[in-house]
Design a protein around this motif. Structure first.
Motif, PDB file in Angstrom:
ATOM      1  N   ASN A 138       0.631  -1.188  -0.066  1.00 23.37           N
ATOM      2  CA  ASN A 138       0.033  -0.095  -0.064  1.00 23.37           C
ATOM      3  C   ASN A 138       0.925   1.270  -0.147  1.00 23.37           C
ATOM      4  OD1 ASN A 138      -3.352   0.107   0.757  1.00 23.37           O
ATOM      5  ND2 ASN A 138      -2.200  -1.820   0.854  1.00 23.37           N
ATOM      6  N   ARG A 143      -3.545   2.765  -2.781  1.00 22.98           N
ATOM      7  CA  ARG A 143      -4.373   1.514  -2.732  1.00 22.98           C
ATOM      8  C   ARG A 143      -5.102   1.127  -3.869  1.00 22.98           C
ATOM      9  NH1 ARG A 143      -2.639   3.165   1.984  1.00 22.98           N
ATOM     10  NH2 ARG A 143      -3.610   4.963   2.976  1.00 22.98           N
ATOM     11  N   SER A 146      -2.770  -1.811  -5.347  1.00 24.38           N
ATOM     12  CA  SER A 146      -2.862  -2.818  -4.314  1.00 24.38           C
ATOM     13  C   SER A 146      -4.084  -3.759  -4.399  1.00 24.38           C
ATOM     14  CB  SER A 146      -2.808  -2.284  -2.616  1.00 24.38           C
ATOM     15  OG  SER A 146      -1.717  -1.423  -2.439  1.00 24.38           O
ATOM     16  N   THR A 187      -7.041  -3.410   2.237  1.00 24.03           N
ATOM     17  CA  THR A 187      -6.846  -2.244   1.427  1.00 24.03           C
ATOM     18  C   THR A 187      -8.233  -1.494   1.090  1.00 24.03           C
ATOM     19  OG1 THR A 187      -5.058  -3.057   0.169  1.00 24.03           O
ATOM     20  CG2 THR A 187      -6.039  -1.546  -0.871  1.00 24.03           C
ATOM     21  N   THR A 190      -9.987   0.432   3.919  1.00 30.64           N
ATOM     22  CA  THR A 190      -9.035   1.760   4.088  1.00 30.64           C
ATOM     23  C   THR A 190      -9.432   2.769   2.896  1.00 30.64           C
ATOM     24  OG1 THR A 190      -7.270   0.489   4.897  1.00 30.64           O
ATOM     25  CG2 THR A 190      -6.724   2.721   4.381  1.00 30.64           C
ATOM     26  N   TYR A 191      -9.490   2.302   1.665  1.00 31.33           N
ATOM     27  CA  TYR A 191      -9.586   2.890   0.664  1.00 31.33           C
ATOM     28  C   TYR A 191     -11.007   3.711   0.481  1.00 31.33           C
ATOM     29  CZ  TYR A 191     -10.457   3.913  -4.566  1.00 31.33           C
ATOM     30  OH  TYR A 191     -10.968   4.551  -5.751  1.00 31.33           O
ATOM     31  N   SER A 257      -6.565   7.006  -3.666  1.00 29.96           N
ATOM     32  CA  SER A 257      -7.093   7.765  -2.550  1.00 29.96           C
ATOM     33  C   SER A 257      -6.433   9.125  -2.323  1.00 29.96           C
ATOM     34  CB  SER A 257      -6.598   7.043  -1.223  1.00 29.96           C
ATOM     35  OG  SER A 257      -7.001   7.801  -0.250  1.00 29.96           O
ATOM     36  N   TRP A 260      -3.685   9.216   0.420  1.00 30.90           N
ATOM     37  CA  TRP A 260      -2.538   8.604   0.049  1.00 30.90           C
ATOM     38  C   TRP A 260      -1.654   9.517  -0.889  1.00 30.90           C
ATOM     39  CZ3 TRP A 260      -0.038   7.028  -4.308  1.00 30.90           C
ATOM     40  CH2 TRP A 260       1.169   6.362  -3.950  1.00 30.90           C
ATOM     41  N   SER A 452      -2.145   2.517   6.926  1.00 28.46           N
ATOM     42  CA  SER A 452      -1.902   1.206   6.238  1.00 28.46           C
ATOM     43  C   SER A 452      -1.218   0.371   7.328  1.00 28.46           C
ATOM     44  CB  SER A 452      -0.816   1.379   5.051  1.00 28.46           C
ATOM     45  OG  SER A 452      -1.336   2.336   4.300  1.00 28.46           O
TER      46      SER A 452
END
Length: 560
Positions: A138, A143, A146, A187, A190-191, A257, A260, A452
């Motif tokens: 990540n 994201r 991944s 992932t 989180t994304y 993202s 990110w 992450s």
């Protein structure tokens, strides 16, 4: 003269830059302190966003793919959420396919009890490896890519499973598939969390869990479809190829993202993604973007030249978030869900049903889990994370008790009936509580610079618990007895979990990802004190309301 003018322009530009930096810092301080944001701060933020807009419009390459199809950011956000959550469907279908396939595979591949346990739990063991690689992958590729790597691993694993002619190839396929599932399980929540609005984040991340349960149901249905086909288990195990391919193609159109991107210093790219998935039509979005930028940049600078995993030990709010995230996953896995799901067909066969009928009746449990998870999309952001756990987890315990006592039934028919009632009751309450809540909270409680890392810890805990309970399940039934396993072990741990939720689980509903930091900046004692005050308040409110209703009913009864 020209030199003096240049120096004046530079001085003005430097003054403006300093003013903007002070504005963003003051904005962040106001949010963390719970103070009202002033009009001067808002105007400065609007000016910063306008400058970003001009820079973005100069570079046509910053356009986000697929955003042109969905001109409304809300529609684009749901496109992302639905297609990204196909990863949850892929996770779910790979969980339940083994339940039916194992009944026939064990004969074709001559598997003993120990080998059956490793084949069943192999995906979870691979998920541990997937969780371990999820953080560096990540951080390195982001994201979006991944998710693409995870899809490739899932595809390779499914091919090996369907083509396996011996125990070793099957285990290899399960491990590779599990690595892909573990990577995407970390992932995708989180994304989605990093792209979602705070008031919709819980529901949208819950969609991932809904798709997991839908995948579990679909796995049982797929098993039933192929149960009478020659080589049935190969078709069952290979069917997940379709869904990993759909997710792979969809992911090519995902944006990265915004958080990110901002962490990597790609400020205009972050603006472009935010514009596509959130928009800047309302001032709330502009302010949150400015706060996000300030937090991410500050955290990025503070994290340079450090081994970030140590922050989960040395920084108090990071340490509390990590402990909470891990415990949420532990209580989810040690509530017995995956043991039930992986071995549902096996348990029905042991109860006296044929292999085919075991496959068919397993759809009832999968269907209950799916339908019970759907309300979480609505309830998670309306009532909050903690209330759902406190209200629904006692129902999970009741389901485990009924399931455990079913093995005292005097006849095969009564055993199957009571066992089914227990499984259905368990899934009915588990679906909107212990199913989505750990994923939602793990996706939102960590600072951006170690999100992450935090999610990898949560995902690692999830798959490690999954593997332990699944691999040891058949042996646990023999060592602890069936009632002891369901009631004493799983039921006892779930009761302990309920008390943890009561005292130490903070509420994160309707908070931005940056505001949640303040929640975990409190000590455990302060969190417990706040939770008990909140519990007493709502209990008194409920009790007085019931008393008032009782008095009204009594007055109506005695009135002529």
């Amino acid at each position: 003269m020209a030199v003096a003018q240049d120096e004046t322009v530079l001085a003005i530009q430097e003054e403006e830059k300093t003013s903007k930096a002070m504005t963003k810092a003051s904005l962040l301080e106001s949010v963390e302190a719970g103070l009202e944001i002033t009009d001067d701060m808002k105007n400065s933020v609007f000016q910063i966003i306008d400058e970003l807009k001009e820079e973005y419009e100069k570079d046509a390459s910053k356009k986000v793919s697929a955003a042109g199809v969905f001109r409304n950011p809300k529609r684009f956000m749901w496109f992302l959420a639905i297609f990204a959550s196909i990863g949850g469907f892929l996770y779910g279908i790979d969980i339940s396919l083994i339940s039916g396939a194992l009944l026939f595979m064990k004969v074709d591949l001559n598997l003993d009890t120990s080998q059956q346990s490793l084949v069943s739990s192999g995906m979870s063991l691979g998920g541990v490896a997937g969780a371990l690689i999820s953080m560096p992958v990540n951080e390195l590729v982001g994201r979006k890519y991944s998710i693409i790597v995870a899809c490739i691993l899932c595809t390779v694993g499914a091919i090996l499973e369907a083509a396996a002619h011996d125990y070793g190839t099957m285990v290899a396929g399960r491990l590779i598939l599990g690595a892909g599932v573990g990577l995407e399980a970390m992932t995708i929540p989180t994304y989605i969390s990093e792209c979602s609005q705070k008031r919709r984040r819980g529901g949208i991340v819950s969609l991932y869990q809904v798709l997991i349960t839908f995948g579990i149901l679909a796995g049982y249905v797929v098993n039933a479809i192929f149960v009478k086909v020659p080589g049935n288990w190969r078709f069952m195990m290979g069917s997940s190829l379709l869904f990993s391919t759909i997710l792979l193609v969809s992911a090519l159109f995902f944006p990265e993202s915004p958080r990110w991107l901002m962490r990597k210093g790609r400020r205009v790219d972050a603006y472009a993604t935010w514009l596509a998935v959130r928009g800047f039509d309302v001032e709330e979005e502009k302010i949150e973007f400015a706060i996000m930028e300030e937090v991410v940049i500050a955290e990025r600078e503070a994290s340079k030249d450090r081994f970030l995993y140590l922050d989960f030990i040395r920084i108090p709010h990071c340490r509390r978030a990590a402990i909470h995230g891990i415990l949420m996953m532990v209580f989810q896995q040690f509530s017995g869900n995956n043991s039930m799901t992986y071995f549902l067909g096996t348990m029905y066969e042991r109860a006296g049903l044929s292999a085919e009928n075991s496959v068919y009746i397993s759809m009832l449990g999968g269907g209950t889990m799916f339908w019970s998870t759907i309300p979480a999309i609505y309830l998670m952001d309306r009532f909050g994370r903690r209330p759902l756990l406190l209200i629904l987890v006692p129902g999970v315990v009741a389901g485990l008790i009924i399931t455990g006592f079913s093995f005292y039934a005097p006849t095969t028919t009564s055993l199957i009936v009571v066992y089914t009632i227990g499984v259905v009751s368990y899934y009915a309450f588990w679906g909107s509580a212990l199913g989505p809540t750990p994923w939602v909270m793990n996706s939102e409680i960590y600072p951006t610079y170690i999100r992450s890392y935090g999610m990898s810890l949560g995902t690692l805990s999830n798959f490690l618990g999954n593997w332990i309970t699944t691999y040891a399940f058949l042996q646990m039934l023999d060592a602890m007895t069936k009632p002891g396993t369901y009631i004493g072990f799983y039921g006892g741990i779930t009761v302990i979990g309920w008390f943890y939720f009561l005292f130490f689980t903070p509420e994160t509903k309707n908070l931005t990802l940056e505001e949640i930091k303040a929640v975990f900046s409190k000590t455990w004692i302060e969190i417990a004190k706040h939770n008990m005050e909140d519990f007493r308040y709502h209990w008194n409110k409920f009790w007085h309301k019931r008393r008032a209703q009782g008095m009204d009913e009594q007055a109506q009864t005695v009135s002529p």
